[in-house]
Design a protein around this motif. Structure first.
Motif, PDB file in Angstrom:
ATOM      1  N   GLU A   1     -10.555   6.221  -0.325  1.00  0.00           N
ATOM      2  CA  GLU A   1     -10.358   5.279  -1.423  1.00  0.00           C
ATOM      3  C   GLU A   1      -8.915   5.367  -1.917  1.00  0.00           C
ATOM      4  OE1 GLU A   1     -12.489   3.103  -2.420  1.00  0.00           O
ATOM      5  OE2 GLU A   1     -14.172   3.805  -1.197  1.00  0.00           O
ATOM      6  N   ARG A   2      -8.387   4.236  -2.363  1.00  0.00           N
ATOM      7  CA  ARG A   2      -6.986   4.208  -2.759  1.00  0.00           C
ATOM      8  C   ARG A   2      -6.708   5.145  -3.928  1.00  0.00           C
ATOM      9  NH1 ARG A   2      -3.197  -1.138  -3.072  1.00  0.00           N
ATOM     10  NH2 ARG A   2      -1.235  -0.087  -3.535  1.00  0.00           N
ATOM     11  N   TRP A   3      -7.575   5.132  -4.946  1.00  0.00           N
ATOM     12  CA  TRP A   3      -7.359   5.998  -6.098  1.00  0.00           C
ATOM     13  C   TRP A   3      -7.429   7.466  -5.694  1.00  0.00           C
ATOM     14  CZ3 TRP A   3     -10.937   9.613  -7.514  1.00  0.00           C
ATOM     15  CH2 TRP A   3     -12.247   9.471  -7.019  1.00  0.00           C
ATOM     16  N   LEU A   4      -8.285   7.772  -4.705  1.00  0.00           N
ATOM     17  CA  LEU A   4      -8.409   9.158  -4.273  1.00  0.00           C
ATOM     18  C   LEU A   4      -7.165   9.602  -3.508  1.00  0.00           C
ATOM     19  CD1 LEU A   4     -10.224  11.629  -4.170  1.00  0.00           C
ATOM     20  CD2 LEU A   4     -11.213  10.750  -2.054  1.00  0.00           C
TER      21      LEU A   4
ATOM     22  N   GLY B   1     -13.795  10.215   1.481  1.00  0.00           N
ATOM     23  CA  GLY B   1     -13.507   8.841   1.882  1.00  0.00           C
ATOM     24  C   GLY B   1     -12.130   8.396   1.432  1.00  0.00           C
TER      25      GLY B   1
ATOM     26  N   THR C   1       1.172   3.254  -3.674  1.00  0.00           N
ATOM     27  CA  THR C   1       0.441   4.523  -3.604  1.00  0.00           C
ATOM     28  C   THR C   1       1.384   5.708  -3.692  1.00  0.00           C
ATOM     29  OG1 THR C   1      -1.207   3.444  -2.185  1.00  0.00           O
ATOM     30  CG2 THR C   1      -1.245   5.850  -2.281  1.00  0.00           C
TER      31      THR C   1
ATOM     32  N   TRP D   1       0.827  -1.209   0.000  1.00  0.00           N
ATOM     33  CA  TRP D   1       0.000   0.000   0.000  1.00  0.00           C
ATOM     34  C   TRP D   1       0.860   1.256   0.000  1.00  0.00           C
ATOM     35  CZ3 TRP D   1      -4.414   2.743  -0.241  1.00  0.00           C
ATOM     36  CH2 TRP D   1      -4.491   3.950   0.456  1.00  0.00           C
TER      37      TRP D   1
ATOM     38  N   SER E   1      -7.603   2.601   3.216  1.00  0.00           N
ATOM     39  CA  SER E   1      -8.800   2.182   2.492  1.00  0.00           C
ATOM     40  C   SER E   1      -9.384   0.888   3.059  1.00  0.00           C
ATOM     41  CB  SER E   1      -8.477   1.995   1.000  1.00  0.00           C
ATOM     42  OG  SER E   1      -7.455   1.026   0.831  1.00  0.00           O
ATOM     43  N   ASP E   2      -8.540   0.037   3.647  1.00  0.00           N
ATOM     44  CA  ASP E   2      -9.000  -1.208   4.256  1.00  0.00           C
ATOM     45  C   ASP E   2      -8.417  -1.307   5.662  1.00  0.00           C
ATOM     46  OD1 ASP E   2      -9.858  -3.693   4.963  1.00  0.00           O
ATOM     47  OD2 ASP E   2      -8.835  -4.777   3.342  1.00  0.00           O
TER      48      ASP E   2
ATOM     49  N   LEU F   1      -9.774  13.810   2.015  1.00  0.00           N
ATOM     50  CA  LEU F   1     -10.088  12.407   2.282  1.00  0.00           C
ATOM     51  C   LEU F   1     -11.222  12.247   3.289  1.00  0.00           C
ATOM     52  CD1 LEU F   1      -6.551  10.714   2.445  1.00  0.00           C
ATOM     53  CD2 LEU F   1      -8.185  10.706   0.561  1.00  0.00           C
TER      54      LEU F   1
END
Length: 292
Positions: free
Chosen positions: A147-150, A145, A91, A87, A231-232, A141
């Protein structure tokens, strides 16, 4: 366009890159970065346990098969360390590349066009730069939220103004050089002048900036996980691991020190690469100035 006009800047660029690769500092950075990257990508296949497997009592240093002990839930720290780097690394790299692409494109256009285009682009950059990176990232964020792409988009956009200012400064200096004027006199397209004439002569400074931006991206992405914006939340994440186990530093230090050291080594490696390239570029400029 004369051959001499084009050859001078291109030839001046190559020794800088060769000098950077000849630097011990750069190679140490490459080795450290490669080591952590290998752990991040190969770790999930080498971990002795699953990232969420309970292997012993919480904060135990004697659980069977747990090389670095267990965390607050009894999960294997070593296995979570091997599984949690993907991650951060992926990222950070994607966000850095996005920020570089946006910043370089904006800086080239602003520095070459000048006038109102330059003014608009730079003022937008100033507005973004007015907010500290971590504050800007967390605000966006928290609204949209984690999210990984965000995360990639937000961190990348936060880098773009700094890259744009650097690129714009180099572009304004190179735009008056003879090889650019020759291209303009021959009626070359602006896109070709920007990306085939100007951009190749910024390679060393932009590579140094790439390494610096990657260092900041690593810190930002790890901070996002530490502050609970992964994200998770159930997945292994180096930043999240530090947050989950921070209250037991005296009881089970490896649950915190292992991800901290991984992040620190990755940031140190990318910073050494950037510093090596920057020193090589500065040395080439000084030698060229002394010989002229």
């Amino acid at each position: 366009m004369t051959t001499a006009a084009l050859d001078v800047p291109v030839r001046a660029r190559r020794p800088r890159l060769r000098g950077a690769l000849a630097s011990v500092r750069t190679w140490v950075g490459i080795l450290l970065t490669a080591l952590v990257t290998a752990i991040a990508f190969l770790g999930p296949f080498l971990s002795p346990h699953g990232e969420n497997d309970i292997v012993g009592a919480p904060y135990s240093d004697s659980a069977p098969g747990a090389l670095l002990g267990t965390d607050y839930l009894g999960q294997d720290v070593w296995s979570r360390l091997l599984a949690g780097g993907n991650w951060v690394v992926v990222t950070a790299v994607l966000a850095t590349l996005l920020g570089m692409v946006l910043g370089v494109a904006a800086g080239l256009v602003a520095g070459y066009a000048r006038g109102w285009v330059d003014e608009v682009v730079m003022r937008v950059c100033d507005v973004v730069l007015a907010f500290p990176q971590i504050v800007l990232v967390l605000v966006l964020l928290s609204v949209a939220g984690p999210e990984r792409w965000l995360v990639v988009v937000v961190v990348g956009v936060s880098h773009a103004p700094r890259v744009a200012r650097l690129t714009r400064g180099m572009t304004t200096g190179l735009a008056t050089r003879e090889f650019v004027q020759s291209a303009e006199a021959l009626g070359e397209k602006r896109s070709r002048i920007l990306f085939a004439e100007l951009l190749p002569n910024m390679t060393a400074p932009l590579l140094a900036e790439l390494g610096l931006r990657l260092t900041y991206s690593v810190g930002l992405v790890a901070s996002i996980g530490f502050l609970g914006f992964a994200s998770d939340p159930s997945a292994a994440d180096w930043g999240l691991m530090i947050n989950e186990n921070r209250l037991a530093l005296a009881v089970q230090p490896w649950a915190i020190l292992a991800p901290v050291l991984a992040i620190a080594v990755l940031a140190l490696g990318t910073n050494l690469i950037a510093d090596g390239i920057a020193r090589s570029a500065a040395g080439a400029d000084l030698s060229k100035g002394a010989s002229s």
